[in-house]
Motif scaffolding. Structure first.
Motif, PDB file in Angstrom:
ATOM      1  N   UNK A  81       5.779  -0.346   8.327  1.00 36.80           N
ATOM      2  CA  UNK A  81       6.165   0.809   7.494  1.00 36.80           C
ATOM      3  C   UNK A  81       6.755   0.350   6.162  1.00 36.80           C
ATOM      4  N   UNK A  82       7.531  -0.738   6.207  1.00 36.41           N
ATOM      5  CA  UNK A  82       8.136  -1.249   4.986  1.00 36.41           C
ATOM      6  C   UNK A  82       7.124  -1.875   4.044  1.00 36.41           C
ATOM      7  N   UNK A  83       6.076  -2.485   4.610  1.00 36.94           N
ATOM      8  CA  UNK A  83       5.056  -3.132   3.784  1.00 36.94           C
ATOM      9  C   UNK A  83       4.033  -2.142   3.238  1.00 36.94           C
ATOM     10  N   UNK A  88      -0.131  -0.475  -0.483  1.00 35.46           N
ATOM     11  CA  UNK A  88      -0.970   0.723  -0.562  1.00 35.46           C
ATOM     12  C   UNK A  88      -1.972   0.661  -1.711  1.00 35.46           C
ATOM     13  N   UNK A  89      -1.618   0.002  -2.812  1.00 36.93           N
ATOM     14  CA  UNK A  89      -2.504  -0.037  -3.971  1.00 36.93           C
ATOM     15  C   UNK A  89      -3.472  -1.201  -3.973  1.00 36.93           C
ATOM     16  N   UNK A  90      -3.416  -2.050  -2.929  1.00 37.60           N
ATOM     17  CA  UNK A  90      -4.286  -3.221  -2.847  1.00 37.60           C
ATOM     18  C   UNK A  90      -5.452  -2.913  -1.908  1.00 37.60           C
ATOM     19  N   UNK A  91      -6.690  -3.193  -2.311  1.00 33.56           N
ATOM     20  CA  UNK A  91      -7.810  -2.984  -1.395  1.00 33.56           C
ATOM     21  C   UNK A  91      -7.606  -3.742  -0.086  1.00 33.56           C
ATOM     22  N   UNK A  92      -7.702  -3.048   1.020  1.00 34.75           N
ATOM     23  CA  UNK A  92      -7.457  -3.655   2.320  1.00 34.75           C
ATOM     24  C   UNK A  92      -6.107  -3.287   2.895  1.00 34.75           C
ATOM     25  N   UNK A  93      -5.174  -2.940   2.015  1.00 35.29           N
ATOM     26  CA  UNK A  93      -3.832  -2.500   2.417  1.00 35.29           C
ATOM     27  C   UNK A  93      -3.232  -3.383   3.521  1.00 35.29           C
ATOM     28  N   UNK A  94      -2.922  -2.787   4.665  1.00 37.70           N
ATOM     29  CA  UNK A  94      -2.203  -3.540   5.705  1.00 37.70           C
ATOM     30  C   UNK A  94      -3.062  -4.588   6.410  1.00 37.70           C
ATOM     31  N   UNK A  95      -4.359  -4.640   6.109  1.00 41.71           N
ATOM     32  CA  UNK A  95      -5.184  -5.694   6.700  1.00 41.71           C
ATOM     33  C   UNK A  95      -4.759  -7.085   6.211  1.00 41.71           C
ATOM     34  N   UNK A  96      -3.980  -7.122   5.120  1.00 39.96           N
ATOM     35  CA  UNK A  96      -3.477  -8.404   4.609  1.00 39.96           C
ATOM     36  C   UNK A  96      -2.275  -8.910   5.414  1.00 39.96           C
TER      37      UNK A  96
END
Length: 429
Positions: A81-83, A88-96
């Motif tokens: 949730x913090x990340x 959110x603005x990076x392609x892939x979001x939480x997949x990183x």
């Protein structure tokens, strides 16, 4: 071995069974008083003791338990949730998240298996719940889990430094830029995949103000503080990895109590799951150690090395053939066995061909990393199978793009060796 694995037999038994068959297939010059079964029993007992009689190995269950507590008390949810606002603005979001988390935990645990298991327990299910593609999540976990060999303290680099009489400090610093490049390449692949196929991410897009990002960072702070405490103890020389792992477990429990997420039931589940995961990994370690001893005993690794060195190849063709050899050995040996068995024969030939021992050390680390995700003895593949419940074939398919990225990174450091030499050249002897 493939037949045993595909039959559904436990991985540990499959590795041991392949080792037993190897001993029976080769004609061994044993004294008349010793039967082949006596030798098999002796090698098995020796491999079980040598592979598990290690104080540093006690860090493995502790780090796994730490990950279980973070996962089952919903603290991992707070981390994601913090990340989320920041990614959110990076392609892939939480997949990183796997690439970032594996880089951090690799420096904490010093173990590829512990890193993969710990991060996987925290991220895989959470990413699936949020609508992210499970295949990409598994592939990035397998690829990023191997970063531990490039991030100090690296056991492979220490062993190589001792055997090759190369500065271990320079090996550590030489791995920094290649490690960062590899992590960046993983992230770039995830971004490209996300731009080509947006379905791998949840459909809803979120926009966050800077104030909201700062507010969300409160969710990150407790877990990041725990990581800093564990990492800091190791790098400052205050704690060993095992002691740091114990501190990590206590810290995870303290956070769970602080956030009022700890119950008798979820603590019990965390402990039982940690025991199961540790047992699974330990059994694989024992089976792989036995198979490695068999491969060394019948002389496969030595024969292959001697054959290649006798071909009289040009320098880059020699490196290419050696890379193929290590890929093959990675299918049947664990990383440490590969280094110990082949280095005395291969290193003099490589140096005579004009390659620097420092460069070859990083090259060898990459080849050992590849062995972690190369079937059938791919430790990371087995660990992910145990924690995710996915089939080995599906895991291999998900891991393949990251395997290719690592191959490309090996080509890059071969074509541009300054990637390896730049930081060591800045050091003052």
């Amino acid at each position: 071995m493939f037949l045993l694995l595909l039959s559904g037999l436990w991985i540990g038994f499959s590795l041991m069974g392949a080792g037993v068959m190897g001993m029976l297939m080769f004609k061994l010059n044993l004294p008349p008083t010793i039967s082949v079964w006596d030798k098999i029993g002796g090698l098995l007992a020796n491999s079980i003791w040598n592979s598990t009689n290690s104080w540093s190995l006690t860090a493995l269950p502790l780090f796994i338990l730490m990950g279980e507590i973070l996962y089952r008390t919903q603290i991992s949810t707070r981390l994601l949730n913090g990340l989320q606002p920041w990614l959110a603005g990076i392609p892939g979001r939480l997949l990183h998240i796997n690439v970032v988390a594996c880089s951090l935990f690799a420096a904490v645990s010093g173990s590829s298996a512990a890193t993969t298991a710990t991060v996987g327990k925290i991220t895989l299910d959470e990413l699936s719940k949020r609508g992210y593609d499970r295949s990409i999540a598994i592939g990035s976990l397998a690829g990023a889990g191997t970063l531990g060999f490039l991030i100090p303290p690296s056991l492979i680099m220490i062993i190589y430094g001792i055997l090759s009489d190369t500065s271990i400090g320079k090996l550590f610093i030489a791995g920094v830029i290649p490690g960062l490049c590899l992590a960046s390449a993983y992230a770039a692949y995830i971004m490209v995949r996300a731009m080509i196929d947006p379905s791998i991410m949840p459909k809803e897009e979120e926009s966050h103000t800077f104030k909201e990002k700062i507010a969300a960072s409160r969710e990150l702070f407790p877990v990041l503080l725990l990581i800093v405490v564990v990492l800091g103890g190791i790098y400052m020389g205050i704690t060993t990895p095992t002691e740091a792992a114990a501190i990590g477990v206590v810290g995870a429990l303290a956070l769970a109590v602080w956030f009022k997420n700890l119950t008798v039931e979820n603590f019990r589940e965390a402990v039982l799951s940690a025991v199961k995961t540790t047992s699974m990994i330990s059994f694989i370690i024992v089976g792989a150690a036995f198979l490695s001893q068999v491969v060394g005993f019948v002389g496969i690794a030595r024969a292959l090395s001697l054959y290649i060195t006798g071909l009289g190849l040009s320098p880059y063709v020699l490196i290419f053939v050696i890379a193929i050899m290590y890929l093959f050995l990675g299918m049947i040996l664990d990383g440490i066995s590969i280094v110990v068995m082949t280095l005395p024969i291969v290193l003099p030939i490589v140096v005579a061909a004009g390659f620097h021992p420092l460069w070859f050390g990083i090259f060898l680390v990459f080849m050992v990393e590849l062995s972690q995700i190369t079937p059938p003895v791919g430790f990371s593949i087995f660990v992910i199978e145990g924690i995710s419940g996915e089939k080995v074939g599906d895991i291999l398919k998900a891991t393949f793009p990251f395997f290719v990225i690592m191959i490309l990174m090996v080509i890059a450091i071969t074509a541009f060796p300054d990637i390896v030499f730049y930081l060591p050249n800045q050091m003052v002897d």
